[in-house]
Every structure is written in C-alpha cells, then in structure tokens.
Design a protein around this motif. Structure first.
Motif, PDB file in Angstrom:
ATOM      1  N   TYR A   1       0.831  -1.205   0.000  1.00  0.00           N
ATOM      2  CA  TYR A   1       0.000   0.000   0.000  1.00  0.00           C
ATOM      3  C   TYR A   1       0.865   1.255   0.000  1.00  0.00           C
ATOM      4  O   TYR A   1       1.040   1.921   1.033  1.00  0.00           O
ATOM      5  CB  TYR A   1      -0.938  -0.004   1.190  1.00  0.00           C
TER       6      TYR A   1
ATOM      7  N   ALA B   1       1.933   4.754  -2.575  1.00  0.00           N
ATOM      8  CA  ALA B   1       1.727   5.534  -3.787  1.00  0.00           C
ATOM      9  C   ALA B   1       2.866   6.520  -3.990  1.00  0.00           C
ATOM     10  O   ALA B   1       3.558   6.895  -3.036  1.00  0.00           O
ATOM     11  CB  ALA B   1       0.399   6.284  -3.713  1.00  0.00           C
TER      12      ALA B   1
ATOM     13  N   ASP C   1      -0.566   1.372  -5.142  1.00  0.00           N
ATOM     14  CA  ASP C   1      -0.325  -0.030  -4.760  1.00  0.00           C
ATOM     15  C   ASP C   1       1.067  -0.489  -5.188  1.00  0.00           C
ATOM     16  O   ASP C   1       1.237  -1.604  -5.705  1.00  0.00           O
ATOM     17  CB  ASP C   1      -1.414  -0.936  -5.340  1.00  0.00           C
TER      18      ASP C   1
ATOM     19  N   GLN D   1       1.704   6.784   2.212  1.00  0.00           N
ATOM     20  CA  GLN D   1       1.039   5.605   2.734  1.00  0.00           C
ATOM     21  C   GLN D   1       0.028   6.084   3.757  1.00  0.00           C
ATOM     22  O   GLN D   1       0.381   6.804   4.700  1.00  0.00           O
ATOM     23  CB  GLN D   1       2.044   4.639   3.372  1.00  0.00           C
TER      24      GLN D   1
ATOM     25  N   PRO E   1      -8.351   2.283   4.854  1.00  0.00           N
ATOM     26  CA  PRO E   1      -7.581   3.532   4.810  1.00  0.00           C
ATOM     27  C   PRO E   1      -6.325   3.463   3.969  1.00  0.00           C
ATOM     28  O   PRO E   1      -5.472   4.328   4.059  1.00  0.00           O
ATOM     29  CB  PRO E   1      -7.212   3.708   6.278  1.00  0.00           C
ATOM     30  N   GLU E   2      -6.213   2.441   3.117  1.00  0.00           N
ATOM     31  CA  GLU E   2      -4.965   2.203   2.387  1.00  0.00           C
ATOM     32  C   GLU E   2      -4.933   2.873   1.017  1.00  0.00           C
ATOM     33  O   GLU E   2      -4.113   2.518   0.174  1.00  0.00           O
ATOM     34  CB  GLU E   2      -4.750   0.694   2.219  1.00  0.00           C
ATOM     35  N   GLY E   3      -5.829   3.806   0.785  1.00  0.00           N
ATOM     36  CA  GLY E   3      -5.953   4.376  -0.547  1.00  0.00           C
ATOM     37  C   GLY E   3      -4.957   5.473  -0.863  1.00  0.00           C
ATOM     38  O   GLY E   3      -4.025   5.744  -0.106  1.00  0.00           O
ATOM     39  N   TRP E   4      -5.191   6.094  -1.989  1.00  0.00           N
ATOM     40  CA  TRP E   4      -4.315   7.144  -2.491  1.00  0.00           C
ATOM     41  C   TRP E   4      -5.174   8.336  -2.906  1.00  0.00           C
ATOM     42  O   TRP E   4      -6.395   8.276  -2.862  1.00  0.00           O
ATOM     43  CB  TRP E   4      -3.483   6.617  -3.664  1.00  0.00           C
TER      44      TRP E   4
END
Lengths: 103, 121
Positions: A32, A34, A50, A90, B104-107
């Motif tokens: 996780y 970016a 990801d 993250q 909550p692991e998004g971007w």
C-alpha cells in the motif's frame, strides 16, 4: 504512526539517464504505497499506486516496485519534463520528498 | 473530466477564520471519501483532514483538532474546510483531493489546483 523516509533528498541526473528513488517505511505497509510527482506551482499528480500500478495516462518509463518496507520509483530514461519533486505516501503519511534536478 | 477546484484562500490575521471550498465535477462526489492536504511554503505535503462519503465521520491531524472543521454538501458536490483560530504555522497552499482505493490504504487522485492561505499580521 508510520514514518516514510525518502532518499536521496536531491538527485542530480541528465536527460536520458535512469533515475532510482527510494522510499522506506518504518514498518511493513504491504504493497500500500503511492508515488506522486509535483512540479513548481502545480498540484501533486498521482504516478503509481499499490506500489507498482501506473495511474491513468502515466508514461511507461515510470515504474514502481517493492513491498513491506522498501520501495523504489524508477524512471527508465529521463525526459526534460520529469525534473520535479517526488513524494511517496502511505495512508495519511507522506515522505519528505526527493528533488530530481538537471545535472 | 474529473476536476476539483478550490477557492476561499487569502490573507488573514492570527486568530482569524477562513472557509475554504472545493467544487467537484466529473464524478459521483457522494461515493468518495475526500481530504484536505496542505503544503507550507517550500515544504512537503501534510494531510489535514478527511470525511466519509455521507459526512458521518471526520478525521483530523492533531495540530488542527478543535480549530478546523471539514464538511461536505453532496447535493452541491462541494467540500469545505472551516478554519478558526488560525496561526502563522497554518500558512500553506491547501489542496482538496479525492481518496481512491480501499480505505484507509488508498491514495489521492485527483488533486485540486490549491488555494493559498496566509496567516500574518
């Protein structure tokens, strides 16, 4: 809270060269992670999510790799427009950034 | 085209208030978490606050808790940040951003163009 440490702080390279940027997490974040690119006076732009998936419209010269605590953003052959600041992210934490400058 | 446009920034005295707005278009606004992220002059990115799709849950960075309030109006496709008791250290460009991926692991994608808030006497 996770801490993201980017290295180097500044990277000086010439167009056509390969750039390798690092982001290290203080604990495992799985995949996780970016990456963003920010040019002067502009908002950040999503490059990779990801850890290894290119965002829509991002050129193939940008690639991401890694998992756990160590991640890499690679630009295979630098174009003039690639000189910018790059951030990893993250959850709600950002790294301090790597400035990619023209040598 | 997915777009976010911020407004409402400006010069304010310490202790003052300001309300930022973010107008969303090109996507189903009510389906996404939304965030505010700021960037102090010549500094890095700092997440400030986020809000769930229906506005029922809100989260803040410690430094703004009790002073800033995030809200949204899904009927108007708009996100807001009410900033009270402003301090010099709140001086920054404020970006709104859509959160994508598994919470909550998004971007964050996309980002607005940002609005500058300057706190100074």
């Amino acid at each position: 809270e996770i801490v993201l440490t980017q290295s180097p702080a500044t990277l000086s390279l010439s167009p056509g060269e390969r750039a390798t940027l690092s982001c290290r997490a203080s604990q495992s974040v799985s995949s996780y992670l970016a990456w963003y690119q920010q040019k002067p006076g502009q908002a950040p732009r999503l490059l990779i999510y990801d850890a290894s998936n290119r965002a829509t419209g991002i050129p193939a010269r940008f690639s991401g790799s890694g998992s756990g605590t160590d991640f890499t953003l690679t630009i295979s052959s630098l174009e003039p427009e690639d000189f910018a600041v790059y951030y990893c992210q993250q959850r709600k934490t950002f790294g301090q950034g790597t400035r990619l400058e023209i040598k | 085209e997915v777009q976010l446009v911020e407004s409402g920034g400006g010069l304010v005295q310490p202790g003052g208030s300001l309300r930022l707005s973010c107008a969303a278009s090109g996507f189903t606004f009510s389906s996404y978490w939304m965030s505010w992220v700021r960037q102090a002059p010549e500094k890095g990115l700092e997440w400030v606050a986020n809000i769930t799709q229906d506005g029922s849950e809100k989260y803040y960075v410690d430094s703004v808790k009790g002073r800033f309030t995030i809200s949204r109006d899904n009927a108007k496709n708009s996100l807001y940040l009410q900033m009270n008791s402003l301090r010099a250290e709140d001086t920054a460009v404020y970006y709104c951003a859509r959160e994508v991926g598994p919470t909550p692991e998004g971007w964050f994608d996309p980002w607005g163009q940002g609005t500058l808030v300057t706190v100074s006497s």
